[in-house]
Design a protein around this motif. Structure first.
Motif, short mmCIF file in Angstrom:
data_model
loop_
_atom_site.label_atom_id
_atom_site.label_comp_id
_atom_site.label_asym_id
_atom_site.label_seq_id
_atom_site.Cartn_x
_atom_site.Cartn_y
_atom_site.Cartn_z
N LYS A 12 -95.56 24.27 -50.69
CA LYS A 12 -94.57 23.72 -49.76
C LYS A 12 -94.74 24.37 -48.39
O LYS A 12 -95.30 25.45 -48.26
CB LYS A 12 -93.15 23.98 -50.27
N GLY A 13 -94.23 23.68 -47.36
CA GLY A 13 -94.15 24.24 -46.04
C GLY A 13 -95.46 24.82 -45.52
O GLY A 13 -96.49 24.15 -45.46
N ARG A 14 -95.42 26.10 -45.15
CA ARG A 14 -96.57 26.76 -44.56
C ARG A 14 -97.76 26.79 -45.51
O ARG A 14 -98.90 26.61 -45.09
CB ARG A 14 -96.18 28.19 -44.17
N GLN A 15 -97.49 27.01 -46.78
CA GLN A 15 -98.58 27.05 -47.77
C GLN A 15 -99.32 25.72 -47.82
O GLN A 15 -100.55 25.68 -47.89
CB GLN A 15 -98.00 27.39 -49.14
N ARG A 16 -98.58 24.61 -47.75
CA ARG A 16 -99.21 23.30 -47.78
C ARG A 16 -100.00 23.03 -46.50
O ARG A 16 -101.09 22.48 -46.54
CB ARG A 16 -98.15 22.21 -48.00
N ARG A 17 -99.46 23.45 -45.36
CA ARG A 17 -100.19 23.27 -44.09
C ARG A 17 -101.48 24.07 -44.08
O ARG A 17 -102.51 23.60 -43.59
CB ARG A 17 -99.29 23.68 -42.92
N GLU A 18 -101.44 25.26 -44.65
CA GLU A 18 -102.65 26.08 -44.73
C GLU A 18 -103.68 25.42 -45.66
O GLU A 18 -104.89 25.47 -45.39
CB GLU A 18 -102.31 27.48 -45.24
N ARG A 19 -103.19 24.82 -46.72
CA ARG A 19 -104.09 24.13 -47.65
C ARG A 19 -104.76 22.94 -46.97
O ARG A 19 -105.96 22.69 -47.16
CB ARG A 19 -103.31 23.69 -48.88
N SER A 35 -105.40 22.59 -43.75
CA SER A 35 -106.40 23.14 -42.83
C SER A 35 -107.64 23.61 -43.58
O SER A 35 -108.78 23.38 -43.14
CB SER A 35 -105.80 24.32 -42.05
#
Length: 338
Positions: A141-148, A150
């Motif tokens: 979720k959130g930041r973890q998903r955005r990092e994934r 990228s």
């Protein structure tokens, strides 16, 4: 980080255990007519296909357009309910799975589609497209998903800053890379590549194939690579299955099949592939198949290839050739091969 499993380079990998085994798979579609939609016939799109793929390997599935390659791939992924046969994935029977049990299996089996423009929603950003499977299966979720997201864009050779752009802003090759990023988002074990380079410029095709090979080594992926381009299949596949009118007529290791094809249909397909030696190309014989592929709603009796086969004889019309193993690791269905 990407789920980078330890695997050997393609030239050094051993056979390993079988990840996917398909036995006598059938996928028939009813033909209906009238207001009451009465069944008046059957399209035998896939009609008794048997094959297996070892973990970390690539099986190339080749044949003319309309022979049932894509239907076979979609049926193996359980996008269709098979009419008959068995599909074993990682040792488990998945032929009749339904509902939540099948949904839990989905992350391990993914697909890369032929047309990168048609399979991407034009109203969604690239980041949203790649995040779809993550959202569907509640992965991060959130930041973890955005990092994934990228991380996935980096893995397929695209700038992570592209996440806020839309599909129409990319070239065909870049759109296909986005489709590949979506396919590997959930760390699958098995991917069906349904003619992933057919809609791309020739100059881009090799780049996409090289990317698929690189991801296979880094992530330990297993591929079913569907294509009508035999020269490209020779570059990526470990084993090759040749399909005609719903049936696999020959299955062999890549080198054996290209060096000495056994089935007349395989002979004809390979004779149409140009070789990069002008003198040898001028001297070699080309096999021109006569007529069109018969209808899968009304296939010929006996051997389905007999109506176009240059070496057919009486037995071919009356008896269907058995699917049998010859020369150790080669399989063929032809009365001429003893």
């Amino acid at each position: 980080m990407l789920d980078a499993r330890t695997v050997q380079p393609p030239e050094d990998r051993q056979g390993g255990d079988v990840l996917l085994r398909v036995d006598a798979l059938h996928m028939h579609f009813p033909i209906t007519r009238g207001v009451l939609r009465r069944k008046v016939g059957t399209i035998r799109a896939v009609d008794g296909v048997s094959l297996e793929i070892a973990r970390g390997k690539t099986l190339g599935l080749v044949g003319e357009s309309g022979c049932g390659k894509s239907t076979a791939g979609r049926t193996i992924l359980r996008l269709y309910d098979p009419t008959g046969g068995h599909i074993l994935f990682d040792g488990n029977e998945i032929t009749t799975l339904r509902g939540e049990t099948l949904r839990r299996l989905r992350p391990r089996m993914q697909m890369i589609f032929q047309d990168p423009q048609a399979c991407l929603n034009p109203r969604m950003t690239v980041g949203s497209i790649i995040a779809e499977p993550l959202t569907e299966h509640s992965a991060g979720k959130g930041r973890q998903r955005r990092e994934r997201i990228s991380e996935l864009l980096n893995a397929v050779g695209l700038n992570p800053k592209f996440a806020d752009r839309y599909p129409h802003e990319f070239s065909g090759g870049q759109r296909q890379r986005i489709g590949i990023a979506r396919a590997i988002a959930l760390n699958p074990d098995f991917i069906v590549c349904d003619e992933p380079i057919a809609a791309l410029d020739v100059s881009i095709q090799a780049q996409v194939v090289n990317l698929l090979q690189d991801l296979q080594v880094r992530l330990g992926l297993t591929y079913l690579f569907i294509s009508h381009d035999l020269s490209m299949v020779r570059h990526i596949a470990d084993n090759v299955a040749v399909m005609y009118l719903g049936k696999v007529v020959e299955l062999a290791p890549r080198r054996s099949l290209y060096a000495a094809p056994l089935h007349p249909y395989t002979h004809a397909l390979l004779s149409a592939v140009p070789i990069p030696e002008p003198e040898a190309e001028r001297k070699r014989a080309h096999i021109i198949l006569k007529g069109d592929v018969p209808s899968p709603a009304n296939p010929p009796s006996g051997c389905r290839f007999r109506t176009r086969c240059p070496v057919a004889f009486e037995r071919c019309a009356s008896e269907e050739p058995a699917w049998r193993e010859v020369e150790g690791d080669r399989w063929v269905a032809c009365h001429r091969v003893e």
